[in-house]
Scaffold this active site. Sequence first.
Site, short mmCIF file in Angstrom:
data_model
loop_
_atom_site.label_atom_id
_atom_site.label_comp_id
_atom_site.label_asym_id
_atom_site.label_seq_id
_atom_site.Cartn_x
_atom_site.Cartn_y
_atom_site.Cartn_z
N LYS A 14 0.83 -1.21 0.00
CA LYS A 14 0.00 0.00 0.00
C LYS A 14 0.87 1.26 0.00
O LYS A 14 0.69 2.14 -0.83
CB LYS A 14 -0.91 0.04 1.24
N ARG A 89 -10.14 0.48 8.69
CA ARG A 89 -9.62 -0.84 9.03
C ARG A 89 -10.65 -1.68 9.77
O ARG A 89 -10.35 -2.82 10.13
CB ARG A 89 -8.40 -0.68 9.94
N ARG A 128 11.53 -4.70 5.50
CA ARG A 128 11.08 -3.35 5.13
C ARG A 128 11.87 -2.26 5.85
O ARG A 128 12.17 -2.36 7.03
CB ARG A 128 9.59 -3.20 5.49
N ARG A 161 10.54 0.19 11.18
CA ARG A 161 9.44 0.48 12.11
C ARG A 161 9.47 -0.44 13.31
O ARG A 161 9.78 -1.62 13.18
CB ARG A 161 8.10 0.31 11.37
N ARG A 172 -0.87 -8.00 14.03
CA ARG A 172 -1.42 -7.16 12.95
C ARG A 172 -2.17 -8.00 11.94
O ARG A 172 -3.23 -7.60 11.45
CB ARG A 172 -0.29 -6.37 12.27
P1 AMP Z 1 0.14 1.28 9.07
O1 AMP Z 1 1.24 2.26 8.88
O2 AMP Z 1 -1.03 1.53 8.18
O3 AMP Z 1 0.63 -0.15 9.00
O4 AMP Z 1 -0.38 1.49 10.57
C1 AMP Z 1 0.44 1.27 11.67
C2 AMP Z 1 -0.38 1.08 12.93
O5 AMP Z 1 -1.14 2.27 13.21
C3 AMP Z 1 -1.41 -0.03 12.86
O6 AMP Z 1 -0.86 -1.32 13.11
C4 AMP Z 1 -2.38 0.43 13.94
O7 AMP Z 1 -1.85 0.17 15.23
C5 AMP Z 1 -2.41 1.92 13.74
N1 AMP Z 1 -3.44 2.30 12.77
C6 AMP Z 1 -3.25 2.83 11.54
N2 AMP Z 1 -4.41 3.04 10.91
C7 AMP Z 1 -5.38 2.61 11.76
C8 AMP Z 1 -6.79 2.53 11.68
N3 AMP Z 1 -7.46 2.92 10.58
N4 AMP Z 1 -7.46 2.05 12.75
C9 AMP Z 1 -6.81 1.65 13.86
N5 AMP Z 1 -5.48 1.66 14.00
C10 AMP Z 1 -4.76 2.15 12.95
#
Ligand code: AMP
Length: 216
Positions: A14, A89, A128, A161, A172
């Site tokens: 993504k 999500r 990553r 990260r 996750r």
């Molecule tokens: P990402 O960078 O999209 O992988 O997001 C990293 C982390 O941020 C996720 O594993 C969640 O802990 C939190 N997070 C990001 N977007 C959301 C969302 N829409 N709802 C809930 N938690 C989120």
Amino acid sequence: MKNIILMGPPGAGKGTQATDLVDRYKIPHISTGDMFREAIANKTELGLKAQAIIERGDLVPDDVTVALVKDRLSQPDCANGYLLDGFPRTIPQAEALEEIGKQIGRPVNLVINIEVPQDILLDRIAGRRVCPQCGASYHVRNMPPHKEGVCDRCGHELIQRKDDNAESFKIRLENYDKSTAPLIGFYKELGLLKSYDGTGGKARLQKELFETLDNL
Ligand code: AMP
């Protein structure tokens, strides 16, 4: 109008696709993950609330996340389109987004779903590296930057990260299966979903996405 959601499990690609899409279509990249990481780095109230949840791989509560996105989508730069990456999500987030889209006159008109089998995802996540400045993603072996440890796009130092470890990844993925995968049916029913094979390499997927979005 390009009011777009980018969906897919962690490691689907993504973030990688998002940076090229927003460069091409000049629309804001709204990554809730990036917004949370920025809040954590700046030690804001939101950051302090979200840090432990994110590092262990859990989801930030819906009310917090929805409020953040509502505020962001209401900004003037979203008037001509936006790319949501990592939001919604959960089904309640998707329902809230439908409401917000109507309220502000900026409803979602395409949901891109990137499909990648689970056995490929862990390797992608483990290798990553990301740019904390511009959000670009790399992979130490499959997609290295030109200069090791440095972002091609903005020159910032790359990082790994905190939640890109095997333990958080497992949580996750479980959260994806339980809470996020049901969105596929939700958006199919609304006639907004388009699914893409995310295993054929960055360039091939990018070409397919450009073909779709050029005509949107
Ligand atoms: P990402 O960078 O999209 O992988 O997001 C990293 C982390 O941020 C996720 O594993 C969640 O802990 C939190 N997070 C990001 N977007 C959301 C969302 N829409 N709802 C809930 N938690 C989120």
